[in-house]
Scaffold this motif. Sequence first.
Motif, PDB file in Angstrom:
ATOM      1  N   ARG A 184       0.825  -1.202   0.000  1.00 34.44           N
ATOM      2  CA  ARG A 184       0.000   0.000   0.000  1.00 34.44           C
ATOM      3  C   ARG A 184       0.861   1.254   0.000  1.00 34.44           C
ATOM      4  O   ARG A 184       0.695   2.150  -0.835  1.00 34.44           O
ATOM      5  N   LEU A 185       1.822   1.290   0.922  1.00 34.04           N
ATOM      6  CA  LEU A 185       2.634   2.493   1.069  1.00 34.04           C
ATOM      7  C   LEU A 185       3.519   2.714  -0.154  1.00 34.04           C
ATOM      8  O   LEU A 185       3.731   3.849  -0.587  1.00 34.04           O
ATOM      9  N   GLY A 186       4.038   1.637  -0.729  1.00 24.75           N
ATOM     10  CA  GLY A 186       4.888   1.775  -1.907  1.00 24.75           C
ATOM     11  C   GLY A 186       4.164   2.384  -3.081  1.00 24.75           C
ATOM     12  O   GLY A 186       4.735   3.167  -3.851  1.00 24.75           O
ATOM     13  N   ARG A 187       2.875   2.052  -3.217  1.00 18.09           N
ATOM     14  CA  ARG A 187       2.084   2.662  -4.296  1.00 18.09           C
ATOM     15  C   ARG A 187       1.704   4.096  -3.957  1.00 18.09           C
ATOM     16  O   ARG A 187       1.696   4.964  -4.823  1.00 18.09           O
ATOM     17  N   GLU A 188       1.381   4.345  -2.701  1.00 20.56           N
ATOM     18  CA  GLU A 188       1.052   5.713  -2.288  1.00 20.56           C
ATOM     19  C   GLU A 188       2.231   6.659  -2.509  1.00 20.56           C
ATOM     20  O   GLU A 188       2.062   7.806  -2.909  1.00 20.56           O
ATOM     21  N   LEU A 189       3.437   6.154  -2.250  1.00 16.30           N
ATOM     22  CA  LEU A 189       4.635   6.969  -2.406  1.00 16.30           C
ATOM     23  C   LEU A 189       5.146   6.967  -3.840  1.00 16.30           C
ATOM     24  O   LEU A 189       6.174   7.575  -4.127  1.00 16.30           O
ATOM     25  N   ASP A 190       4.435   6.269  -4.721  1.00 13.41           N
ATOM     26  CA  ASP A 190       4.802   6.217  -6.138  1.00 13.41           C
ATOM     27  C   ASP A 190       6.171   5.581  -6.338  1.00 13.41           C
ATOM     28  O   ASP A 190       6.973   6.046  -7.156  1.00 13.41           O
TER      29      ASP A 190
ATOM     30  N   GLY B 187       8.488   3.074   7.437  1.00  7.96           N
ATOM     31  CA  GLY B 187       7.200   3.695   7.155  1.00  7.96           C
ATOM     32  C   GLY B 187       7.278   4.733   6.049  1.00  7.96           C
ATOM     33  O   GLY B 187       6.492   5.680   6.021  1.00  7.96           O
ATOM     34  N   GLY B 188       8.231   4.567   5.129  1.00 11.38           N
ATOM     35  CA  GLY B 188       8.410   5.522   4.043  1.00 11.38           C
ATOM     36  C   GLY B 188       9.355   6.660   4.376  1.00 11.38           C
ATOM     37  O   GLY B 188       9.760   7.400   3.485  1.00 11.38           O
ATOM     38  N   ALA B 189       9.709   6.821   5.653  1.00 10.80           N
ATOM     39  CA  ALA B 189      10.639   7.888   6.069  1.00 10.80           C
ATOM     40  C   ALA B 189      12.060   7.330   6.010  1.00 10.80           C
ATOM     41  O   ALA B 189      12.689   7.039   7.030  1.00 10.80           O
ATOM     42  N   PHE B 190      12.584   7.188   4.805  1.00 11.67           N
ATOM     43  CA  PHE B 190      13.892   6.580   4.598  1.00 11.67           C
ATOM     44  C   PHE B 190      15.004   7.416   5.217  1.00 11.67           C
ATOM     45  O   PHE B 190      14.874   8.651   5.347  1.00 11.67           O
ATOM     46  N   PRO B 191      16.132   6.780   5.570  1.00  9.25           N
ATOM     47  CA  PRO B 191      17.318   7.573   5.910  1.00  9.25           C
ATOM     48  C   PRO B 191      17.599   8.580   4.791  1.00  9.25           C
ATOM     49  O   PRO B 191      17.315   8.311   3.616  1.00  9.25           O
ATOM     50  N   ALA B 192      18.162   9.732   5.162  1.00 11.66           N
ATOM     51  CA  ALA B 192      18.291  10.821   4.187  1.00 11.66           C
ATOM     52  C   ALA B 192      19.020  10.399   2.925  1.00 11.66           C
ATOM     53  O   ALA B 192      18.655  10.818   1.822  1.00 11.66           O
TER      54      ALA B 192
ATOM     55  N   LEU C 270      13.346  20.145   9.620  1.00 11.50           N
ATOM     56  CA  LEU C 270      13.768  18.748   9.526  1.00 11.50           C
ATOM     57  C   LEU C 270      12.555  17.847   9.670  1.00 11.50           C
ATOM     58  O   LEU C 270      11.556  18.209  10.291  1.00 11.50           O
ATOM     59  N   ARG C 271      12.659  16.679   9.103  1.00 12.18           N
ATOM     60  CA  ARG C 271      11.523  15.758   9.105  1.00 12.18           C
ATOM     61  C   ARG C 271      11.046  15.411  10.510  1.00 12.18           C
ATOM     62  O   ARG C 271       9.860  15.126  10.728  1.00 12.18           O
TER      63      ARG C 271
END
Length: 419
Positions: free
Chosen positions: A19-25, A307-312, A386-387
């Motif tokens: 789900r998240l991978g598609r939401e984040l394109d 959760g989609g918040a990858f390391p920078a 910052l995030r």
Amino acid sequence: MRGPPRPHREETTMHDHRRLGRELDLFDTDPLIGAGLPYWMPDGAAVRHSLEEYVRDLERRAGYRHVYSPVLGKRELYEISGHWAHYSDDMFPPMDLGGEQVVLRPSLCPHHALIYRSRSRSYRELPLRMAELGGMYRAELSGVLGGLTRVRAIQLNDAHVFCTLDQAVDEAADALRMIGEAYDALGIRPARYRLSLPGPGGKYVADPGLWARASAMLREVLDRGGVAYEAAEGEAAFYGPKIDVQVADPSGRESTLSTVQIDLHQPERFGLRYIGPDGERHRPVMVHRSIIGSLERAVAHLVEAHGGAFPAWLAPIQVMVLPVSDEQLEQAARLEHRFLERGLRVRVAAPDEGTLGARVRAARLVPYQAVIGPREAEGDRVALRLRDGRRVDPMPAEEALHRIRAAVTRRAGGLWDDE
């Protein structure tokens, strides 16, 4: 070993990479391409490229040299390797071509064995470390396919070390150490380590002495690494035992991400040799290892773990430039160009995309948000968000660029160098 607590259903659904991978394109699929054959969108490709660059650099520093090999081979190649006898149910059917049969490869090791065999080898060359980010194909049944974790076209971070028997434990131990280093950089926590052993049935090569020797060597590797592990029968490769590093998804389901194997079988099958210090021919050992496994499964796990918040350094967009109004668009474009010139992934979110607050919320997973208002534009400065919610006092744009690039280049876990 007892695994981590089972997450709530809401958290499990929220961090499901499909789900998240598609939401984040990041990726998607199309029935005209087929099940188990995802394609990568630009943001997903950016994450994948960063992973590829990281692992190649890690391998270069460890003394590996990279090769490319074809994704096809004659059926005879896999008959020699043992894949045809022990693994053909998981392979795609052979294709008739000019009176011969060719097969999409299910693994890279037969090709690497042939590359080793293509030259006369001396003990002085060993250990010879050969790595490839290469494609392989598995005829997975439709019922087990899912997102990026189980696919039919796999891009594998694979390597094979050809070494003497005395070198094999050291090389396998170094591979296990490299896996730990990569996991630290990627923010991956292994669920457990597994020593995968053969089970009953004809799936495995019938050579008890081979299995006992290779298993004892891998136990030594695990003991030397100081990691707790469990033995699991029926999980070995058909040609030898392996160390599997298991990871868990948010629902607690485990999968294998990284492996280390000691192979005493295929060097015999391919007639591999090296000339020893005594001038005689000797048989090398083949250590198989994959630091991050398949890129598909690695990205799937990273999406869920973060959760989609990858390391920078992994984030598909590292900096979002946010002009407060149209009057700062020109300055935002210049800043975007400067970030791009320094090798950072950046995008401008213009005012016509919404209010500043809405654009900040839309960019919540981007590590750095560079806000440009009238005062910042006039003085070539930026106000960074910052995030993690922190705000940094306005500073010269060049200083912000330098500090962000430094954090990304050293693949730091934190977002700012005062952490």
